[in-house]
Structures are given as C-alpha cells and as structure tokens.
Design an enzyme around this catalytic site. Structure first.
Site, short mmCIF file in Angstrom:
data_model
loop_
_atom_site.label_atom_id
_atom_site.label_comp_id
_atom_site.label_asym_id
_atom_site.label_seq_id
_atom_site.Cartn_x
_atom_site.Cartn_y
_atom_site.Cartn_z
N ALA A 37 2.83 6.24 -2.47
CA ALA A 37 3.95 7.08 -2.91
C ALA A 37 3.86 7.35 -4.41
CB ALA A 37 5.28 6.42 -2.56
N GLY B 211 0.81 -1.22 0.00
CA GLY B 211 0.00 0.00 0.00
C GLY B 211 0.84 1.26 0.00
N CYS B 212 1.98 1.22 0.67
CA CYS B 212 2.85 2.40 0.74
C CYS B 212 3.49 2.69 -0.62
CB CYS B 212 3.91 2.21 1.81
SG CYS B 212 3.17 1.98 3.45
N ASN B 213 3.80 1.64 -1.36
CA ASN B 213 4.33 1.82 -2.72
C ASN B 213 3.29 2.50 -3.60
OD1 ASN B 213 6.59 0.42 -1.84
ND2 ASN B 213 6.11 -1.46 -2.95
#
Length: 195
Positions: free
Chosen positions: A76, A71-73
């Site tokens: 970002a 999810g962070c990828n």
C-alpha cells in the site's frame, strides 16, 4: 543430500516461485469481471465501480491478503508513493481485500500506508476475488494485524490485474514481493501509455 545443496535447491525454488505468474488467476486477454463494491478513499466511504473507473483509463486492480499486515502495508505504501507515476501513465489504482469497510476506512486514510492517495474496496465474502480466479483462504482464529487487532476475515492471494478501458486484462502480476509487484504494475501501465 548435504545441507548446502539443500539450501541451494531451496533458494532456487523460492527464486523461481517469485517470478512465476499466479497461474490460477485470470490471464492476459481475458475479460475482467465487472464489479461494484463498498470502497473508501481517505476514510470516506463510496461505491466503487470498475466499469465507471475504466471510462477514465486503465485500472490497476490489486488484491492483497489483509490491511495492517506486513507485506500489505509495504505494498500500500509503495502504491501511495508512486501514485503520481500511475497518474502520469493515465492509470488509476484500486486495492481489494476481504477486510471490512470499517478496517479499510482506517487503512485508506492512514498516512503510513494508503495515505488517502487511492481507494480500497471491501470484498468481504471473497466473491470478487473468486471472479478473478484467485484463491481465497478462510480466516484462522487468533491471527492479529500489526496493530494487535484480530483479523476476522479470509485472505485473497496477492495478485494484481492491469485492466484496459475495453475491459480486457492487459497483464496479471503475481508471485512477486509487494514492492516488485507495484514496480512491475507501474512498468506495464507506462508501456500501455506509450503504445
């Protein structure tokens, strides 16, 4: 209770959870904690100061669990793709996680994710996240990132704060998936520009 009714109830509860704000986090109107932190932009370290950034306009302070995780990828990358729209609204972006500055140097420069478009800051001890009233969970051994490297740090909950130049929180965005989080943040800064 039959299986289909359980499914409907579970889906309803999950949908509700996706639209609720992060209740524990600082809310609209609260004073944003001023912070400085080691940061990196396109792999080049510097010291980020929220107070200095606010002199140029609203700041989108987004907390995320860890660089190089699913999810962070996505989050970002979505911020990077929309960076010009945030710029047009007069807002800057800073990502904050408990990652080390070394991990963030790679992540901030990675063309698949931050792509050198906005800085990321290291909150290695979770002090900044806690100042924003976010939950910080300790690391559990054995967790690996999408590159197969061990994650050796804790995690802050995914929550975004839109901070206005007067240091107040204009909005808190939580409980959304990574793409919706970015889209909602963009919508808020665009409305701020019009007001």
């Amino acid at each position: 209770m039959n299986k289909s009714l359980k499914g409907v109830l579970l889906t309803g509860l999950l949908s509700l959870g996706a639209v609720l704000p992060a209740w524990a986090a600082l809310q609209e109107g609260a004073e944003a904690p001023k912070f400085t932190a080691p940061a990196t932009l396109a792999g080049k370290p510097f010291t980020f100061s929220l107070q200095d950034a606010l002199k140029k306009g609203p700041v989108v302070v987004y907390f995320y669990p860890s660089a190089y995780t699913g999810g962070c990828n996505v989050q970002a990358r979505t911020f990077a793709v929309n960076k010009d729209k945030f710029d047009a609204a007069g807002a800057s972006i800073i990502g904050v996680s408990l990652d080390s500055i070394e991990r963030l140097n790679d992540f901030s420069a990675d063309p698949e994710y931050c792509a050198g478009k906005f800085p990321t800051a290291s909150d290695a001890d979770g002090k900044i996240a806690r100042a924003f009233d976010l939950e910080v969970r300790e690391a559990k051994g054995g967790a690996k990132d999408t590159r197969g490297k061990e994650i050796d740090h804790g995690f802050a909950e995914r929550t975004t704060f839109i901070v206005t130049p007067d240091g107040k929180i204009a909005a808190t965005v939580g409980g959304l998936n990574p793409v919706e989080n970015v889209n909602k943040s963009l919508e808020i800064v665009q409305k701020l520009k019009k007001s």
